[in-house]
Design an enzyme around this catalytic site. Sequence first.
Site, PDB file in Angstrom:
ATOM      1  CD  GLU A   5      -4.881  -7.902   1.668  1.00 12.77           C
ATOM      2  OE1 GLU A   5      -5.747  -7.160   2.142  1.00 12.77           O
ATOM      3  OE2 GLU A   5      -3.653  -7.692   1.800  1.00 12.77           O
ATOM      4  CD  GLU A  29      -2.810  -1.393   2.336  1.00 11.22           C
ATOM      5  OE1 GLU A  29      -2.806  -0.516   3.196  1.00 11.22           O
ATOM      6  OE2 GLU A  29      -3.503  -2.420   2.415  1.00 11.22           O
TER       7      GLU A  29
HETATM    8  O1  G3I Z   1      -4.948  -7.536  18.753  1.00 16.18           O
HETATM    9  C1  G3I Z   1      -5.869  -6.571  19.254  1.00 16.18           C
HETATM   10  C2  G3I Z   1      -6.537  -7.101  20.480  1.00 16.18           C
HETATM   11  O2  G3I Z   1      -5.559  -7.260  21.485  1.00 16.18           O
HETATM   12  C3  G3I Z   1      -7.609  -6.100  20.895  1.00 16.18           C
HETATM   13  O3  G3I Z   1      -8.302  -6.591  21.985  1.00 16.18           O
HETATM   14  C4  G3I Z   1      -8.590  -5.861  19.761  1.00 16.18           C
HETATM   15  C5  G3I Z   1      -9.639  -4.810  20.087  1.00 16.18           C
HETATM   16  O4  G3I Z   1     -10.118  -4.179  18.910  1.00 16.18           O
HETATM   17  O5  G3I Z   1      -7.876  -5.396  18.660  1.00 16.18           O
HETATM   18  C6  G3I Z   1      -6.918  -6.320  18.195  1.00 16.18           C
HETATM   19  O6  G3I Z   1      -6.290  -5.800  17.099  1.00 16.18           O
HETATM   20  C7  G3I Z   1      -7.027  -5.752  15.903  1.00 16.18           C
HETATM   21  C8  G3I Z   1      -6.304  -6.576  14.857  1.00 16.18           C
HETATM   22  O7  G3I Z   1      -6.957  -6.445  13.623  1.00 16.18           O
HETATM   23  C9  G3I Z   1      -6.212  -8.071  15.227  1.00 16.18           C
HETATM   24  O8  G3I Z   1      -7.484  -8.622  15.311  1.00 16.18           O
HETATM   25  C10 G3I Z   1      -7.129  -4.298  15.473  1.00 16.18           C
HETATM   26  O9  G3I Z   1      -7.942  -3.584  16.373  1.00 16.18           O
HETATM   27  C11 G3I Z   1      -7.718  -4.228  14.078  1.00 16.18           C
HETATM   28  O10 G3I Z   1      -7.632  -2.886  13.601  1.00 16.18           O
HETATM   29  C12 G3I Z   1      -6.938  -5.120  13.138  1.00 16.18           C
HETATM   30  O11 G3I Z   1      -7.557  -5.055  11.879  1.00 16.18           O
HETATM   31  C13 G3I Z   1      -6.820  -5.634  10.823  1.00 16.18           C
HETATM   32  C14 G3I Z   1      -6.452  -4.569   9.793  1.00 16.18           C
HETATM   33  O12 G3I Z   1      -5.813  -5.184   8.689  1.00 16.18           O
HETATM   34  C15 G3I Z   1      -5.526  -3.530  10.381  1.00 16.18           C
HETATM   35  O13 G3I Z   1      -5.183  -2.583   9.451  1.00 16.18           O
HETATM   36  C16 G3I Z   1      -7.715  -6.682  10.171  1.00 16.18           C
HETATM   37  O14 G3I Z   1      -7.935  -7.755  11.088  1.00 16.18           O
HETATM   38  C17 G3I Z   1      -7.062  -7.205   8.902  1.00 16.18           C
HETATM   39  O15 G3I Z   1      -7.987  -8.009   8.203  1.00 16.18           O
HETATM   40  C18 G3I Z   1      -6.670  -6.051   8.009  1.00 16.18           C
HETATM   41  O16 G3I Z   1      -6.006  -6.564   6.875  1.00 16.18           O
HETATM   42  C19 G3I Z   1      -5.606  -5.606   5.880  1.00 16.18           C
HETATM   43  C20 G3I Z   1      -4.343  -6.140   5.233  1.00 16.18           C
HETATM   44  O17 G3I Z   1      -3.358  -6.404   6.189  1.00 16.18           O
HETATM   45  C21 G3I Z   1      -3.814  -5.148   4.181  1.00 16.18           C
HETATM   46  N1  G3I Z   1      -4.841  -4.821   3.230  1.00 16.18           N
HETATM   47  C22 G3I Z   1      -6.117  -4.362   3.775  1.00 16.18           C
HETATM   48  C23 G3I Z   1      -6.660  -5.390   4.778  1.00 16.18           C
HETATM   49  C24 G3I Z   1      -8.004  -4.970   5.297  1.00 16.18           C
HETATM   50  O18 G3I Z   1      -7.906  -3.792   6.028  1.00 16.18           O
END
Ligand code: G3I
Length: 371
Positions: A260, A155
Amino acid sequence: MKILKNSLLLLSVAVLSSCNVQKEKEAVSLKDSYKNDFYIGTALSADQIEEKNAKEDSLIVKQFNAITAENIMKSMYVHPEKDKYDFALTDKFIAYGKKNKMFIHGHTLIWHSQLAPWMQKIKDSTEMKAFMKEHITTIVSKYKGQVDSWDVVNEALNEDGTLRKSIFLDKLGEKYLVDAFKLAAAADPKVDLYYNDYNNEEPAKRAGNIALIKKIKAGGGKIDGVGIQAHWKLAYPSLEEIEKSILEYSALGIKVAFTELDISVLPNPKDFSGADVNQKFEGDPKMNPYPEKLPDSVQLKLAERYASIFKLFLKHKDKISRVTFWGVHDGQSWLNDWPIKGRTNYPLLFDKNLQPKKAYNSVIQLKETKQ
Ligand code: G3I
Protein backbone atom coordinates in the site's frame (compact mmCIF):
# COMPACT_ATOMS: atom_id res chain seq x y z
CA MET A 1 21.25 30.76 -48.66
CA LYS A 2 23.25 27.59 -48.16
CA ILE A 3 23.92 28.52 -44.52
CA LEU A 4 20.23 29.12 -43.97
CA LYS A 5 19.37 25.74 -45.54
CA ASN A 6 21.90 23.95 -43.33
CA SER A 7 20.64 25.67 -40.22
CA LEU A 8 17.07 24.70 -41.10
CA LEU A 9 18.18 21.13 -41.61
CA LEU A 10 19.98 21.07 -38.26
CA LEU A 11 16.97 22.58 -36.55
CA SER A 12 14.59 20.00 -37.97
CA VAL A 13 16.95 17.17 -36.97
CA ALA A 14 17.06 18.58 -33.43
CA VAL A 15 13.27 18.90 -33.26
CA LEU A 16 12.80 15.38 -34.59
CA SER A 17 15.26 13.85 -32.17
CA SER A 18 13.75 15.70 -29.21
CA CYS A 19 10.33 14.40 -30.36
CA ASN A 20 11.81 10.92 -30.38
CA VAL A 21 13.19 11.33 -26.87
CA GLN A 22 9.78 12.55 -25.77
CA LYS A 23 8.09 9.63 -27.52
CA GLU A 24 10.52 7.20 -25.94
CA LYS A 25 9.81 8.69 -22.52
CA GLU A 26 6.10 8.38 -23.13
CA ALA A 27 6.52 4.78 -24.21
CA VAL A 28 8.26 3.91 -20.94
CA SER A 29 6.13 2.62 -18.10
CA LEU A 30 6.58 1.43 -14.55
CA LYS A 31 5.39 -2.07 -15.32
CA ASP A 32 7.70 -2.47 -18.31
CA SER A 33 10.71 -0.92 -16.62
CA TYR A 34 10.35 -3.26 -13.65
CA LYS A 35 9.04 -6.31 -15.51
CA ASN A 36 12.02 -8.47 -14.58
CA ASP A 37 12.01 -7.35 -10.96
CA PHE A 38 8.58 -7.44 -9.33
CA TYR A 39 4.97 -6.59 -10.08
CA ILE A 40 4.07 -2.91 -9.95
CA GLY A 41 0.55 -2.56 -8.65
CA THR A 42 -2.04 0.02 -7.80
CA ALA A 43 -5.16 0.18 -5.66
CA LEU A 44 -8.36 0.83 -7.60
CA SER A 45 -11.40 2.79 -6.45
CA ALA A 46 -14.89 1.61 -7.37
CA ASP A 47 -15.03 4.20 -10.19
CA GLN A 48 -11.73 2.99 -11.61
CA ILE A 49 -12.92 -0.61 -11.54
CA GLU A 50 -15.95 0.54 -13.51
CA GLU A 51 -13.70 2.37 -16.00
CA LYS A 52 -15.60 5.61 -15.51
CA ASN A 53 -12.73 7.85 -16.57
CA ALA A 54 -11.07 6.89 -19.86
CA LYS A 55 -7.88 8.86 -19.17
CA GLU A 56 -7.40 7.26 -15.76
CA ASP A 57 -8.10 3.90 -17.29
CA SER A 58 -5.45 4.21 -19.97
CA LEU A 59 -2.94 5.34 -17.36
CA ILE A 60 -3.73 2.32 -15.16
CA VAL A 61 -3.46 -0.13 -18.02
CA LYS A 62 -0.25 1.41 -19.29
CA GLN A 63 1.60 1.70 -15.99
CA PHE A 64 0.52 -1.16 -13.73
CA ASN A 65 0.42 -4.96 -13.95
CA ALA A 66 -1.11 -5.74 -10.55
CA ILE A 67 -4.30 -4.54 -8.88
CA THR A 68 -5.83 -4.43 -5.42
CA ALA A 69 -9.34 -3.16 -4.68
CA GLU A 70 -8.96 -0.18 -2.35
CA ASN A 71 -12.30 -0.85 -0.63
CA ILE A 72 -14.86 -2.95 -2.46
CA MET A 73 -13.58 -6.37 -1.37
CA LYS A 74 -13.79 -5.54 2.32
CA SER A 75 -16.33 -7.39 4.47
CA MET A 76 -18.88 -4.59 4.81
CA TYR A 77 -19.24 -4.31 1.04
CA VAL A 78 -18.95 -7.92 -0.03
CA HIS A 79 -20.89 -9.54 2.84
CA PRO A 80 -23.34 -6.86 4.02
CA GLU A 81 -25.82 -9.23 5.68
CA LYS A 82 -25.47 -12.64 7.26
CA ASP A 83 -27.07 -14.46 4.36
CA LYS A 84 -26.23 -12.02 1.60
CA TYR A 85 -23.09 -11.47 -0.42
CA ASP A 86 -22.73 -8.71 -2.97
CA PHE A 87 -20.22 -9.67 -5.63
CA ALA A 88 -21.29 -7.17 -8.29
CA LEU A 89 -18.21 -4.96 -8.00
CA THR A 90 -15.76 -7.72 -7.07
CA ASP A 91 -16.78 -9.59 -10.22
CA LYS A 92 -16.03 -6.44 -12.23
CA PHE A 93 -12.69 -6.08 -10.45
CA ILE A 94 -11.70 -9.65 -11.36
CA ALA A 95 -12.90 -9.18 -14.96
CA TYR A 96 -10.86 -5.96 -15.21
CA GLY A 97 -7.70 -7.73 -14.02
CA LYS A 98 -8.22 -10.65 -16.37
CA LYS A 99 -8.97 -8.46 -19.35
CA ASN A 100 -5.74 -6.55 -18.79
CA LYS A 101 -3.70 -9.62 -17.83
CA MET A 102 -2.91 -8.23 -14.41
CA PHE A 103 -1.90 -9.93 -11.17
CA ILE A 104 -5.00 -9.82 -8.95
CA HIS A 105 -4.63 -9.38 -5.21
CA GLY A 106 -7.54 -9.88 -2.82
CA HIS A 107 -7.85 -7.38 0.04
CA THR A 108 -8.97 -8.52 2.58
CA LEU A 109 -10.63 -11.51 4.33
CA ILE A 110 -10.27 -11.03 8.07
CA TRP A 111 -9.94 -7.42 9.28
CA HIS A 112 -11.42 -5.81 12.38
CA SER A 113 -12.17 -2.62 10.44
CA GLN A 114 -14.86 -2.01 7.80
CA LEU A 115 -16.90 -4.94 9.11
CA ALA A 116 -20.60 -5.07 8.29
CA PRO A 117 -22.78 -4.04 11.27
CA TRP A 118 -24.13 -7.59 11.64
CA MET A 119 -20.59 -8.94 12.05
CA GLN A 120 -19.96 -6.55 14.92
CA LYS A 121 -22.87 -8.17 16.78
CA ILE A 122 -21.46 -11.70 16.65
CA LYS A 123 -21.69 -12.75 20.28
CA ASP A 124 -19.79 -15.95 20.97
CA SER A 125 -17.09 -18.28 19.74
CA THR A 126 -19.47 -20.71 18.02
CA GLU A 127 -21.00 -17.96 15.94
CA MET A 128 -17.61 -16.41 15.17
CA LYS A 129 -16.14 -19.75 14.10
CA ALA A 130 -19.06 -20.37 11.80
CA PHE A 131 -18.76 -16.85 10.38
CA MET A 132 -15.06 -17.21 9.61
CA LYS A 133 -15.49 -20.59 7.96
CA GLU A 134 -18.41 -19.50 5.81
CA HIS A 135 -16.99 -16.06 4.91
CA ILE A 136 -13.50 -17.23 3.95
CA THR A 137 -14.65 -20.39 2.17
CA THR A 138 -17.34 -18.62 0.14
CA ILE A 139 -15.12 -15.79 -1.08
CA VAL A 140 -11.90 -17.71 -1.70
CA SER A 141 -13.74 -20.57 -3.46
CA LYS A 142 -15.66 -18.17 -5.67
CA TYR A 143 -12.43 -16.65 -6.98
CA LYS A 144 -10.35 -19.84 -6.90
CA GLY A 145 -7.81 -19.77 -9.71
CA GLN A 146 -8.63 -16.12 -10.46
CA VAL A 147 -7.28 -14.23 -7.47
CA ASP A 148 -3.49 -14.65 -7.36
CA SER A 149 -2.94 -13.76 -3.71
CA TRP A 150 -5.01 -12.86 -0.65
CA ASP A 151 -4.52 -10.73 2.43
CA VAL A 152 -5.92 -13.42 4.71
CA VAL A 153 -5.56 -11.40 7.90
CA ASN A 154 -5.04 -7.65 8.00
CA GLU A 155 -3.66 -5.55 10.87
CA ALA A 156 -3.88 -8.03 13.75
CA LEU A 157 -0.96 -6.48 15.65
CA ASN A 158 -0.47 -3.55 18.00
CA GLU A 159 2.52 -1.24 17.65
CA ASP A 160 4.39 -3.11 20.39
CA GLY A 161 3.99 -6.40 18.55
CA THR A 162 1.27 -7.83 20.80
CA LEU A 163 -2.03 -9.03 19.37
CA ARG A 164 -4.68 -6.38 18.78
CA LYS A 165 -7.80 -6.79 20.91
CA SER A 166 -10.10 -7.30 17.94
CA ILE A 167 -13.50 -8.95 17.88
CA PHE A 168 -11.76 -12.05 16.45
CA LEU A 169 -9.23 -12.31 19.27
CA ASP A 170 -11.95 -11.61 21.79
CA LYS A 171 -14.24 -14.40 20.61
CA LEU A 172 -11.72 -17.03 19.50
CA GLY A 173 -8.37 -16.31 21.10
CA GLU A 174 -5.19 -16.28 19.01
CA LYS A 175 -6.12 -19.54 17.28
CA TYR A 176 -8.24 -17.50 14.87
CA LEU A 177 -5.05 -16.55 13.05
CA VAL A 178 -3.89 -20.01 12.10
CA ASP A 179 -7.49 -21.07 11.44
CA ALA A 180 -7.97 -18.22 8.95
CA PHE A 181 -4.92 -19.35 6.97
CA LYS A 182 -6.03 -22.99 7.07
CA LEU A 183 -9.50 -22.11 5.82
CA ALA A 184 -8.13 -20.02 2.97
CA ALA A 185 -5.70 -22.75 1.91
CA ALA A 186 -8.46 -25.36 2.02
CA ALA A 187 -10.61 -23.24 -0.31
CA ASP A 188 -7.80 -22.60 -2.81
CA PRO A 189 -4.65 -24.62 -2.15
CA LYS A 190 -2.67 -22.86 -4.89
CA VAL A 191 -3.33 -19.20 -4.10
CA ASP A 192 -0.63 -17.22 -2.24
CA LEU A 193 -1.65 -16.27 1.28
CA TYR A 194 -0.37 -13.12 3.01
CA TYR A 195 -0.44 -11.50 6.41
CA ASN A 196 -0.65 -7.71 5.87
CA ASP A 197 0.03 -4.83 8.29
CA TYR A 198 1.32 -1.26 8.60
CA ASN A 199 4.46 -0.19 10.54
CA ASN A 200 5.59 -3.82 10.55
CA GLU A 201 9.01 -2.66 9.39
CA GLU A 202 9.46 -1.07 12.85
CA PRO A 203 11.50 -3.23 15.29
CA ALA A 204 8.89 -4.07 17.95
CA LYS A 205 6.02 -4.67 15.57
CA ARG A 206 8.32 -6.57 13.21
CA ALA A 207 9.37 -8.90 16.04
CA GLY A 208 5.70 -9.50 16.84
CA ASN A 209 4.98 -10.11 13.16
CA ILE A 210 7.81 -12.62 12.87
CA ALA A 211 6.56 -14.45 15.97
CA LEU A 212 3.07 -14.47 14.45
CA ILE A 213 4.26 -15.94 11.14
CA LYS A 214 6.19 -18.64 13.02
CA LYS A 215 3.07 -19.48 15.03
CA ILE A 216 0.94 -19.75 11.90
CA LYS A 217 3.48 -22.11 10.37
CA ALA A 218 3.92 -24.13 13.56
CA GLY A 219 0.14 -24.49 13.82
CA GLY A 220 -0.02 -25.99 10.33
CA GLY A 221 -1.21 -22.87 8.48
CA LYS A 222 0.01 -22.13 4.96
CA ILE A 223 1.47 -18.63 4.73
CA ASP A 224 3.34 -17.53 1.62
CA GLY A 225 4.11 -13.91 2.26
CA VAL A 226 4.05 -10.82 4.40
CA GLY A 227 2.61 -7.52 3.25
CA ILE A 228 4.35 -4.41 4.49
CA GLN A 229 1.79 -1.71 3.75
CA ALA A 230 4.38 1.09 3.47
CA HIS A 231 2.29 4.14 4.37
CA TRP A 232 5.45 6.14 4.82
CA LYS A 233 6.76 9.69 5.26
CA LEU A 234 9.60 11.66 3.69
CA ALA A 235 11.98 10.89 6.54
CA TYR A 236 10.42 7.83 8.12
CA PRO A 237 10.97 4.90 8.36
CA SER A 238 14.70 4.60 7.80
CA LEU A 239 16.06 2.59 4.89
CA GLU A 240 17.94 0.50 7.45
CA GLU A 241 14.72 -0.68 9.09
CA ILE A 242 13.14 -1.39 5.71
CA GLU A 243 16.15 -3.42 4.67
CA LYS A 244 16.27 -5.35 7.96
CA SER A 245 12.59 -6.15 7.46
CA ILE A 246 13.11 -7.50 3.95
CA LEU A 247 15.95 -9.69 5.19
CA GLU A 248 14.30 -10.93 8.38
CA TYR A 249 10.95 -11.73 6.81
CA SER A 250 12.42 -13.45 3.80
CA ALA A 251 14.65 -15.51 6.10
CA LEU A 252 11.40 -17.15 7.23
CA GLY A 253 11.05 -18.55 3.72
CA ILE A 254 8.21 -16.24 2.67
CA LYS A 255 7.77 -13.55 0.04
CA VAL A 256 7.83 -9.86 0.92
CA ALA A 257 5.36 -7.50 -0.76
CA PHE A 258 4.99 -3.75 -0.33
CA THR A 259 1.26 -3.57 -0.54
CA GLU A 260 0.00 0.00 0.00
CA LEU A 261 2.92 2.29 -0.77
CA ASP A 262 2.47 6.05 -0.45
CA ILE A 263 4.62 8.82 1.02
CA SER A 264 2.92 11.64 2.87
CA VAL A 265 4.56 15.06 2.51
CA LEU A 266 2.28 16.76 5.06
CA PRO A 267 2.81 17.42 8.76
CA ASN A 268 1.27 14.96 11.15
CA PRO A 269 -0.82 16.15 14.12
CA LYS A 270 1.55 14.14 16.29
CA ASP A 271 4.38 16.45 15.17
CA PHE A 272 2.54 19.17 17.03
CA SER A 273 0.83 17.31 19.82
CA GLY A 274 1.16 13.93 21.46
CA ALA A 275 -2.57 13.72 22.01
CA ASP A 276 -4.94 12.36 19.41
CA VAL A 277 -7.08 15.45 18.94
CA ASN A 278 -7.32 15.54 15.15
CA GLN A 279 -10.46 17.63 15.03
CA LYS A 280 -8.83 20.79 16.21
CA PHE A 281 -6.31 20.66 13.34
CA GLU A 282 -8.97 20.67 10.62
CA GLY A 283 -8.95 23.89 8.64
CA ASP A 284 -5.62 24.93 10.20
CA PRO A 285 -3.45 26.27 7.31
CA LYS A 286 -0.29 25.18 9.13
CA MET A 287 -1.44 21.58 8.71
CA ASN A 288 -2.24 22.01 5.02
CA PRO A 289 0.78 23.92 3.72
CA TYR A 290 0.46 23.17 -0.02
CA PRO A 291 -3.22 23.53 -0.93
CA GLU A 292 -2.47 24.63 -4.52
CA LYS A 293 0.88 23.21 -5.54
CA LEU A 294 3.74 21.22 -4.11
CA PRO A 295 6.87 23.44 -4.02
CA ASP A 296 9.74 22.23 -6.22
CA SER A 297 11.97 21.69 -3.20
CA VAL A 298 9.49 19.20 -1.68
CA GLN A 299 8.81 17.65 -5.08
CA LEU A 300 12.53 16.97 -5.26
CA LYS A 301 12.64 15.50 -1.74
CA LEU A 302 9.79 13.18 -2.65
CA ALA A 303 11.62 12.12 -5.82
CA GLU A 304 14.80 11.42 -3.85
CA ARG A 305 12.89 9.45 -1.22
CA TYR A 306 11.16 7.32 -3.85
CA ALA A 307 14.48 6.76 -5.64
CA SER A 308 16.22 5.58 -2.49
CA ILE A 309 13.35 3.25 -1.62
CA PHE A 310 13.19 1.72 -5.11
CA LYS A 311 16.97 1.37 -5.17
CA LEU A 312 16.67 -0.73 -2.02
CA PHE A 313 13.79 -2.72 -3.52
CA LEU A 314 15.92 -3.46 -6.57
CA LYS A 315 18.81 -4.57 -4.39
CA HIS A 316 16.47 -7.19 -2.90
CA LYS A 317 14.30 -7.89 -5.91
CA ASP A 318 14.79 -11.64 -5.48
CA LYS A 319 12.89 -11.41 -2.19
CA ILE A 320 10.16 -8.98 -3.27
CA SER A 321 7.08 -10.21 -5.10
CA ARG A 322 5.13 -6.99 -5.62
CA VAL A 323 5.18 -3.26 -4.97
CA THR A 324 1.71 -1.74 -5.00
CA PHE A 325 0.90 1.97 -4.72
CA TRP A 326 -2.16 2.91 -2.66
CA GLY A 327 -3.95 4.68 -5.47
CA VAL A 328 -3.27 5.74 -9.04
CA HIS A 329 -2.87 9.50 -8.58
CA ASP A 330 -2.66 12.11 -5.82
CA GLY A 331 -6.25 13.27 -6.31
CA GLN A 332 -7.66 9.95 -5.15
CA SER A 333 -5.38 9.35 -2.17
CA TRP A 334 -6.93 8.52 1.22
CA LEU A 335 -4.21 10.78 2.66
CA ASN A 336 -6.17 13.85 1.52
CA ASP A 337 -8.65 12.96 4.27
CA TRP A 338 -6.54 11.27 6.91
CA PRO A 339 -5.59 11.99 9.66
CA ILE A 340 -7.15 15.38 8.93
CA LYS A 341 -10.03 15.84 6.50
CA GLY A 342 -9.82 18.06 3.43
CA ARG A 343 -6.06 18.49 3.00
CA THR A 344 -4.06 18.33 -0.22
CA ASN A 345 -1.40 15.64 -0.09
CA TYR A 346 1.01 14.50 -2.82
CA PRO A 347 1.98 10.93 -1.93
CA LEU A 348 2.01 9.09 -5.29
CA LEU A 349 3.90 9.17 -8.60
CA PHE A 350 1.14 10.83 -10.66
CA ASP A 351 -0.45 14.17 -9.81
CA LYS A 352 -4.18 14.82 -9.73
CA ASN A 353 -4.09 15.71 -13.44
CA LEU A 354 -2.56 12.28 -14.10
CA GLN A 355 0.79 13.80 -15.02
CA PRO A 356 3.97 11.98 -13.99
CA LYS A 357 5.82 13.78 -11.19
CA LYS A 358 9.57 14.10 -10.61
CA ALA A 359 9.16 11.09 -8.34
CA TYR A 360 7.92 9.06 -11.31
CA ASN A 361 10.97 10.06 -13.35
CA SER A 362 13.30 9.17 -10.50
CA VAL A 363 11.79 5.68 -10.20
CA ILE A 364 12.01 5.15 -13.97
CA GLN A 365 15.54 6.56 -14.19
CA LEU A 366 16.81 3.99 -11.71
CA LYS A 367 16.15 1.38 -14.34
CA GLU A 368 17.82 3.40 -17.07
CA THR A 369 21.09 3.71 -15.18
CA LYS A 370 23.20 0.62 -14.64
CA GLN A 371 22.35 -1.32 -11.45
O1 G3I B 1 -18.73 4.46 0.60
C1 G3I B 1 -18.98 5.59 1.42
C2 G3I B 1 -19.85 6.56 0.69
O2 G3I B 1 -21.10 5.96 0.47
C3 G3I B 1 -19.97 7.82 1.55
O3 G3I B 1 -20.71 8.77 0.88
C4 G3I B 1 -18.60 8.39 1.87
C5 G3I B 1 -18.66 9.59 2.80
O4 G3I B 1 -17.46 9.72 3.55
O5 G3I B 1 -17.86 7.41 2.53
C6 G3I B 1 -17.66 6.25 1.74
O6 G3I B 1 -16.90 5.36 2.44
C7 G3I B 1 -15.54 5.66 2.60
C8 G3I B 1 -14.72 4.55 1.97
O7 G3I B 1 -13.36 4.77 2.22
C9 G3I B 1 -14.95 4.42 0.45
O8 G3I B 1 -14.54 5.58 -0.19
C10 G3I B 1 -15.25 5.77 4.09
O9 G3I B 1 -15.89 6.91 4.62
C11 G3I B 1 -13.75 5.87 4.30
O10 G3I B 1 -13.47 5.78 5.70
C12 G3I B 1 -13.05 4.73 3.60
O11 G3I B 1 -11.67 4.91 3.79
C13 G3I B 1 -10.87 3.81 3.40
C14 G3I B 1 -10.15 3.24 4.62
O12 G3I B 1 -9.27 2.21 4.20
C15 G3I B 1 -11.12 2.67 5.63
O13 G3I B 1 -10.46 2.15 6.71
C16 G3I B 1 -9.85 4.32 2.39
O14 G3I B 1 -10.53 4.71 1.20
C17 G3I B 1 -8.84 3.23 2.09
O15 G3I B 1 -7.79 3.78 1.32
C18 G3I B 1 -8.25 2.69 3.37
O16 G3I B 1 -7.37 1.64 3.06
C19 G3I B 1 -6.67 1.04 4.17
C20 G3I B 1 -6.44 -0.42 3.81
O17 G3I B 1 -7.64 -1.05 3.49
C21 G3I B 1 -5.74 -1.15 4.97
N1 G3I B 1 -4.53 -0.47 5.35
C22 G3I B 1 -4.66 0.96 5.64
C23 G3I B 1 -5.30 1.69 4.46
C24 G3I B 1 -5.37 3.17 4.71
O18 G3I B 1 -6.21 3.44 5.79
